[in-house]
Design an enzyme around this catalytic site. Structure first.
Site, PDB file in Angstrom:
ATOM      1  N   TRP A 190      56.857  66.080  27.480  1.00 32.47           N
ATOM      2  CA  TRP A 190      57.542  65.628  26.382  1.00 32.47           C
ATOM      3  C   TRP A 190      58.830  64.939  26.934  1.00 32.47           C
ATOM      4  O   TRP A 190      58.868  65.017  28.256  1.00 32.47           O
ATOM      5  CB  TRP A 190      57.902  66.969  25.382  1.00 32.47           C
ATOM      6  N   ASP A 191      59.762  64.391  26.118  1.00 24.46           N
ATOM      7  CA  ASP A 191      60.846  63.926  26.947  1.00 24.46           C
ATOM      8  C   ASP A 191      61.981  64.835  27.460  1.00 24.46           C
ATOM      9  O   ASP A 191      62.830  64.606  28.055  1.00 24.46           O
ATOM     10  CB  ASP A 191      61.730  62.836  26.045  1.00 24.46           C
ATOM     11  N   TRP A 192      61.698  66.122  27.245  1.00 22.88           N
ATOM     12  CA  TRP A 192      62.616  67.174  28.019  1.00 22.88           C
ATOM     13  C   TRP A 192      61.887  68.218  28.767  1.00 22.88           C
ATOM     14  O   TRP A 192      62.261  69.013  29.081  1.00 22.88           O
ATOM     15  CB  TRP A 192      63.343  67.918  26.883  1.00 22.88           C
ATOM     16  N   ASN A 456      56.852  66.777  12.333  1.00 25.56           N
ATOM     17  CA  ASN A 456      57.943  66.034  12.813  1.00 25.56           C
ATOM     18  C   ASN A 456      57.802  64.624  13.068  1.00 25.56           C
ATOM     19  O   ASN A 456      56.869  64.189  13.725  1.00 25.56           O
ATOM     20  CB  ASN A 456      58.164  67.031  14.121  1.00 25.56           C
ATOM     21  N   GLU A 457      58.683  63.929  12.307  1.00 30.16           N
ATOM     22  CA  GLU A 457      58.744  62.413  12.385  1.00 30.16           C
ATOM     23  C   GLU A 457      57.299  61.581  12.274  1.00 30.16           C
ATOM     24  O   GLU A 457      57.476  60.410  12.508  1.00 30.16           O
ATOM     25  CB  GLU A 457      59.455  62.209  13.871  1.00 30.16           C
ATOM     26  N   GLU A 554      68.273  66.361  13.119  1.00 31.94           N
ATOM     27  CA  GLU A 554      68.160  66.115  14.552  1.00 31.94           C
ATOM     28  C   GLU A 554      69.423  65.081  15.077  1.00 31.94           C
ATOM     29  O   GLU A 554      69.522  64.003  14.043  1.00 31.94           O
ATOM     30  CB  GLU A 554      67.065  65.654  14.888  1.00 31.94           C
TER      31      GLU A 554
END
Ligand SMILES: *[C@@H]1O[C@H](CO)[C@@H](O)[C@H](O)[C@H]1NC(C)=O
Ligand SMILES: *[C@@H]1O[C@H](CO)[C@@H](O)[C@H](O)[C@H]1NC(C)=O
Ligand SMILES: *[C@@H]1O[C@H](CO)[C@@H](O)[C@H](O)[C@H]1NC(C)=O
Ligand SMILES: *[C@@H]1O[C@H](CO)[C@@H](O)[C@H](O)[C@H]1NC(C)=O
Ligand SMILES: *[C@@H]1O[C@H](CO)[C@@H](O)[C@H](O)[C@H]1NC(C)=O
Ligand SMILES: *[C@@H]1O[C@H](CO)[C@@H](O)[C@H](O)[C@H]1NC(C)=O
Length: 879
Positions: A190-192, A456-457, A554
């Protein structure tokens, strides 16, 4: 006569022997790699990665570049096996089940070399009937298939059309097609977070043997009947009746403190049977409701439920019952197009303040109760009342929700689908249906969960066309979307749970999305539902860039975790902002550059020639930037709660991205991996305070709003001070007359043109001065001391290098830091390295000569240990 006595004895014998015997298969198993080149012991619950680590066959997977080095682990097909003896006479039992509370993920399960089933969904509970296969001595084997290969195969088999995205962005160093496997979505990167697609038995596993009849599960919902003004309890119990004849008996439900007891006869036909009970709570006793943190107590009541069935079979269960109602209010707002979007708990509108929760570790077996308690307590300590369990992780373990119930944390629970389109073929949908039915049943009795959200999204991904879908294909994808989230997930949720709302996605326009056929052309519409908002480029000190939306679920900015956290997983050559490591750890494209650009808008960048010093200073500055950005944004949302300007406002929720970290890396989190508080988390404690003065400027006029989350009005005095950067004595200090802060409102308390403030308060300039302000009553401080910068700090005039010293002493379990400074110091950061604990405050603006701060250790420590580790940094130290 004699015959009768014998019969009685037989019945008693059955009862004494209990109607169910279980054998836990937790503990040591054997793990083998695909070709047998590796064989090792491994714990269950657990996964291959942690087993390899425990056997010292790999290093810490989080160390440096090991996420890439250890990719092979997830590409192999592992086998878990174990021999076990049944410690009771298995032939005496009519039915034997093998139960997995969770398998991660794709396996074939063999018992005594007979295939008894398959698994392919990490979020399901599996129960296999092994009556005809089980023996006194058994061998069990789970043949795992690499989740990465499985996902690729599933995607390939979906031939009619593509279901994007295929792969994550390269910068995330992840695996492809995660949307084709029902597994923690962020485990493919993921981006984190890193890509560690685990394999293993991640939850409890046991053998259950029973005769006659067995309770599979029981679950309940407290439901308020508004017309009769009474509480009822709906209890659902599921039985497996193996007797060939109906089973009779009765059930007794008791809530002693509520003087409620109910007995009812039951009759169970052979087979799987569900018994539904409806218990009326005694109206003579007043029920104390459960409240979110900051709004009341988290009162719960003990309940016991006792089934007494024939053959002396009795089954007793107990649970904690909490009573509360939730409503999601979507109604017209005066002077505004669109609809409101806010939650009422027990009839009271509540502003949701908090953050977003991601998995606390890539390896779920490392997420202990203690770690959960630490992280959730930190949320409460920062005055949060809500966490959104984000849809790219896992449905959290029971302990997580129990803690949220106890602490008063409201949970916005996503279903586990995130940032992708998903297939909607029959096999996939069937698996999801079972997953959803199981999770809703497991979780619905928790008062903390206040809403379900389908994903989510994914509405945004579809309607904003993130993946470049051809317009003519859109109906196909919309159809899949509606099939999955509406016709299946929503339908199951609404049937099983009447105690909380369901929204299809986050963000969504709520009722407006429904009206537009479940997908809105702009799911980010400020006039409806919730929004997510990210903008790293624009100046975050300018509140005008933020959406004045109904609810912001968010938003956030990145920062680097502290050096003491990074040090554990890196080596000396990594310790610079431009190192290969620093780039590797950053999974958001241009993230490191964006942080410096944002910081550079208001701060001088670190000047030190010493590379290590410069790295530490940069880490510090990214945390300052993040804290200040999220503060500005959150304060804007809080002060917009009772305002509608040009049709926008009535903001009733602010959940920043993200609470916690999955590993040691730059991210949006306010808590580092392991739980250490970043500067942002200390700021959150202030900007989420129940009573908060918020200062901001509009066209050269300085305003202070008083934001109150309290239930009643209160009388306050506002103190406004002007300080020069060059003096530890305020230039002037003003106190207002008594002002009323309205309950649950943001009230204008103060308004003054900046030039007048500067002039009348003793001749100052924007560059030379800073404003501080706080609320008090009868000499008691009622709010944090807040501040407002009148210019960028890189333009501040008169700011001297501050020399700050601390005298540390011990007082009981806490430590006292008596600080003294030689000059006004912005963003004073106290750091005791890796000693676990937190300060009472940190990252503060020190405008006076002295200040006392407490340190609350999370593990025993000493004054001398603290003295050895202590370091203090303030803004001018990095110049
Ligand atoms: C067994 O598999 C491992 C990992 O895939 C591989 O490195 C190794 O060469 C294989 N060994 C044999 C004997 O095939
Ligand atoms: C794992 O299993 C799949 C399918 O059964 C097979 O195609 C693949 O080659 C196996 N991988 C390894 C490393 O053995
Ligand atoms: C409630 O109180 C009334 C009056 O004292 C009594 O008659 C009744 O039995 C009570 N109800 C219950 C359910 O305890
Ligand atoms: C919360 O509990 C305390 C102690 O039991 C009690 O005094 C108080 O009235 C309760 N508050 C509310 C709002 O119910
Ligand atoms: C409720 O149940 C818990 C756990 O079984 C127990 O520790 C506690 O004492 C009980 N409380 C009351 C008031 O009976
Ligand atoms: C606030 O002050 C007013 C005026 O003196 C008084 O009537 C009111 O009771 C006070 N409210 C509170 C909550 O103290």
């Amino acid at each position: 006569m004699r015959l009768r006595l014998l019969l009685l004895l037989a019945v008693c014998g059955a009862a004494a022997g209990a109607a169910v015997r279980t054998l836990s298969l937790r503990g040591r198993w054997r793990i083998r790699s695909g070709n047998g080149s590796l064989e090792l012991p491994g714990d269950v619950p657990g996964c291959v990665h942690t087993a390899l680590l425990q056997q010292n066959l790999i290093q810490d997977p989080y160390y440096r570049f090991n996420d890439l080095n250890y990719r092979w682990i997830s590409l192999d097909n592992w086998t878990y096996s174990k021999e076990f003896k049944i410690p009771f006479d298995i032939s005496k039992w009519q039915k034997v089940n093998l139960i997995f509370e969770g398998v991660d993920t794709v396996t074939k399960v063999l018992l005594n070399d007979v295939t008894i089933g398959e698994t392919d969904n990490m979020f399901k509970r599996y129960s296999f009937d092994v009556t005809s296969v089980v023996r006194d001595v058994n061998s069990i084997e789970l043949r795992f298939q690499s989740p990465v290969l499985y996902a690729a195969q599933q995607s390939k088999a979906h031939t009619r059309y593509e279901v994007p995205p295929d792969c994550p962005p390269v910068v995330q160093k992840g695996e492809c097609h995660v949307n084709f496997i029902r597994k923690e979505q962020c485990s493919f990167g993921w981006d984190w977070g890193p890509s560690f697609p685990t394999q293993g038995i991640w939850k409890d596993v046991r053998v259950e043997a029973y005769n006659f009849c067995q309770l599979n599960y029981f679950t309940f919902s407290p439901i308020y009947d508004a017309r009769a003004q009474e509480w009822n309890l709906e209890i659902e119990s599921s039985f497996d009746v193996v007797s060939s004849k109906p089973v009779y008996g009765h059930v007794m439900v008791a809530l002693p403190k509520l003087q409620t007891q109910q007995t009812q006869g039951i009759e169970l036909q052979p087979g799987e049977r569900v018994v539904e009970l409806f218990v009326k709570i005694n109206k003579n006793i007043s029920v104390e409701t459960w409240w979110p943190h900051g709004h009341g107590n988290q009162t719960g009541y003990n309940m016991t439920i006792l089934f007494e069935l024939e053959e002396g079979l009795s089954i007793e269960k107990s649970a904690k019952v909490y009573f509360r109602t939730v409503e999601l209010i979507e109604e017209p707002i005066k002077g505004s197009p669109g609809l409101s979007f806010y939650f009422k708990i027990n009839g009271l509108p509540i502003f949701l303040k908090g953050s977003n929760w991601i998995p606390a570790d890539s390896f779920q077996d490392r997420v202990t109760s203690d770690l959960l308690r630490l992280l959730l307590q930190s949320a409460v300590d920062a005055n949060m009342n809500t966490l959104r369990v984000w849809g790219g992780g896992v449905y959290e373990q029971d302990k997580f929700y129990e803690l949220c119930d106890e602490l008063g944390i409201m949970v916005w629970q996503d279903f586990m689908f995130a940032c992708a389109l998903y297939p909607a073929g029959q096999g996939f949908v069937d698996s999801v249906r079972e997953e959803v039915a199981y999770q809703v049943r497991r979780l619905k009795s928790h008062p903390s969960i206040i809403t379900w959200s389908g994903n989510n999204e994914n509405e945004a991904a579809l309607m904003m066309n993130w993946y470049g879908i051809h317009i003519s294909d859109l109906p196909t994808y919309i159809n899949d979307y509606v099939t999955l989230y509406v016709k299946n997930i929503r339908e199951i949720v609404l049937t099983a749970d009447k105690t909380r709302p369901f929204i299809t996605s986050s963000p969504t326009n709520g009722a407006e999305s429904v009206a537009e056929g479940w997908v809105s052309h702009n799911p980010y519409d400020k006039h409806f539902g919730d929004v997510h908002f990210y903008d790293y480029i624009s100046d975050c000190w300018n509140w005008k860039i933020f959406p004045k939306a109904r609810f912001v679920s968010e938003y956030g900015y990145q920062s680097w975790p502290s050096f003491s956290t990074l040090e554990k997983i890196s080596s000396e050559e990594d310790w610079s902002y431009g190192s290969r490591f620093s780039l590797h750890r950053q999974h958001h494209a241009d993230g490191n550059t964006e942080m410096l650009l944002q910081a550079g808008l208001h701060f001088k960048l670190p000047q030190s020639k010493d590379p290590l010093r410069s790295f530490k200073d940069t880490i510090y500055l990214t945390q300052v930037m993040q804290a200040q950005c999220v503060k500005t944004q959150t304060e804007f949302y809080r002060r917009s709660r009772s305002q509608v300007v040009q049709g926008e406002g009535h903001t009733m929720g602010a959940l920043y991205w993200q609470l916690n970290d999955i590993w040691q890396a730059p991210s949006w989190a306010s808590l580092e991996y392991g739980g250490k508080w970043k500067m942002l988390h200390y700021f959150a404690r202030h900007f989420f305070a129940p009573l908060l003065p918020v200062g901001f400027e509009n066209q050269d006029v300085f305003f202070i709003y008083g934001v109150s989350d309290l239930r009643s009005d209160c009388n306050v005095t506002l103190t406004v001070r002007l300080h020069t950067w060059s003096s530890l004595e305020p230039l002037c200090s003003r106190r207002t007359r008594r002002l009323v802060m309205k309950a649950g409102k943001a009230t204008l308390l103060y308004e003054e043109p900046v030039p007048r403030l500067l002039k009348t308060c003793g001749k100052c300039t924007r560059q030379r001065c800073v404003v501080s302000f706080h609320l008090s009553a009868a000499g008691q401080l009622l709010s944090p001391t807040n501040y407002h910068f009148l210019s960028s700090l890189k333009e501040a005039v008169g700011l001297h290098k501050a020399h700050i010293t601390a005298v540390i002493s011990q007082r009981g379990d806490t430590f006292v830091f008596d600080l003294e400074t030689s000059a006004v110091a912005p963003f004073v950061w106290l750091d005791v390295g890796s000693i676990p604990g937190r300060f009472s405050d940190n990252g503060f603006l020190m405008t006076g000569k002295t200040r006392t701060v407490l340190f609350y250790p999370w593990k025993p420590t000493s004054k001398s240990e603290l003295e050895r580790s202590f370091q203090v940094t303030s803004l001018t130290d990095i110049y």
